[in-house]
Every structure is written in structure tokens, then in C-alpha cells.
Design an enzyme around this catalytic site. Structure first.
Site, PDB file in Angstrom:
ATOM      1  CB  CYS A 194      -0.960   0.012   1.186  1.00 46.76           C
ATOM      2  SG  CYS A 194      -0.167   0.308   2.770  1.00 46.76           S
TER       3      CYS A 194
ATOM      4  CB  CYS B 254      14.732   1.516  12.759  1.00 47.21           C
ATOM      5  SG  CYS B 254      14.427   2.514  14.195  1.00 47.21           S
TER       6      CYS B 254
HETATM    7 ZN   LIG Z   1       0.489  -1.761   3.688  1.00 49.17          ZN
END
Ligand SMILES: [Zn+2]
Length: 136
Positions: free
Chosen positions: A105, A125
């Protein structure tokens, strides 16, 4: 690691994401925010399970690769699969860093640094606000 911009599989507008997410999730994932160190819900999570994208729910990391980095953010030494995340050069704030986004996404997740443990030597991280934990 590449800097190619493959089209993400889920395309939503900022308004659509904003309607689905908390203000903090939206800020971190779609305005490239960073939660304050040691404040995220998943920093000290040691349960077994899968870490999904907080926006689209794609699996991104597993508890097997989470480690204590001392940085104050959830840290992993590899994603669940190489193509689960994408790397992008980030020159914001006068630093040269590598930004990590969700390959499905496009949500901002965090950064990857070359000071992680073996076997990869990488430290992903990641903001807790970008993750949804699914306990095994
Ligand atoms: Zn996503």
C-alpha cells in the site's frame, strides 16, 4: 535493495486512509512521521506472531526476527519476505537514510540501517504505529 518505484497494489487517497486510521497512524504512515522513541505499543512486545502493515494488513515481519536494538523502536533484521517492503533513498533532514515502505500500500514504515545483527547485518527500525501485531 532497489530504488525502483513499482506501483503499489492498494491505491487509496489520503482522505480514504485518514478515515480508516487513527490520527497517529495516519501521520506516521502517510505523512512520514516518526513516533517518539520508547513510546510505541510494540517496542517491548516479545510475543510470538506476525507483524502486519497497520494500513493494509499485509504481513511484513515476524517475531522470530525481532531483536532488542535499544533504539526505542521495534527492530527487525529482515522482512518476512524480500518483496514485502520497498526501500527508497531518503535525504530528508540532511541525512542520507533508506526509507522502508509497505510494498502493498505504500505506507511509510520506518528506515533500515546497516548496523543490525547477523545474519543480515540490517536493522529495520519500524514505527509501532505502522504495525498491527497478530499473536500466534
Ligand atoms: Zn500496507
Amino acid at each position: 535493495m532497489s530504488d525502483t518505484q513499482t506501483p503499489t497494489k492498494i491505491q487509496k487517497t489520503a482522505a480514504e486512509w485518514r478515515a480508516e486510521l487513527t490520527p497517529e497512524q495516519f501521520h506516521v504512515m502517510f505523512e512520514k512521521g516518526t513516533e517518539r522513541a520508547f513510546t510505541g505499543a510494540l517496542v517491548n512486545n516479545h510475543a510470538d506472531g506476525i507483524y502486519h502493515c497497520g494500513a493494509c494488513n499485509a504481513p511484513l515481519f515476524t517475531s522470530d526476527t525481532k531483536f532488542e536494538s535499544g533504539s526505542g523502536w521495534p527492530s527487525f533484521w529482515t522482512p518476512i519476505t524480500p518483496d514485502a517492503v520497498e526501500a527508497h533513498e531518503d535525504r530528508a533532514y540532511g541525512m542520507k537514510r533508506v526509507e522502508i515502505t509497505c510494498a502493498t500500500c505504500g505506507a511509510h514504515l520506518g528506515h533500515v540501517f546497516p548496523d543490525g545483527p547477523r545474519p543480515t547485518g540490517e536493522r529495520y527500525c519500524i514505527n509501532s504505529a505502522s504495525l498491527a501485531f497478530d499473536k500466534k
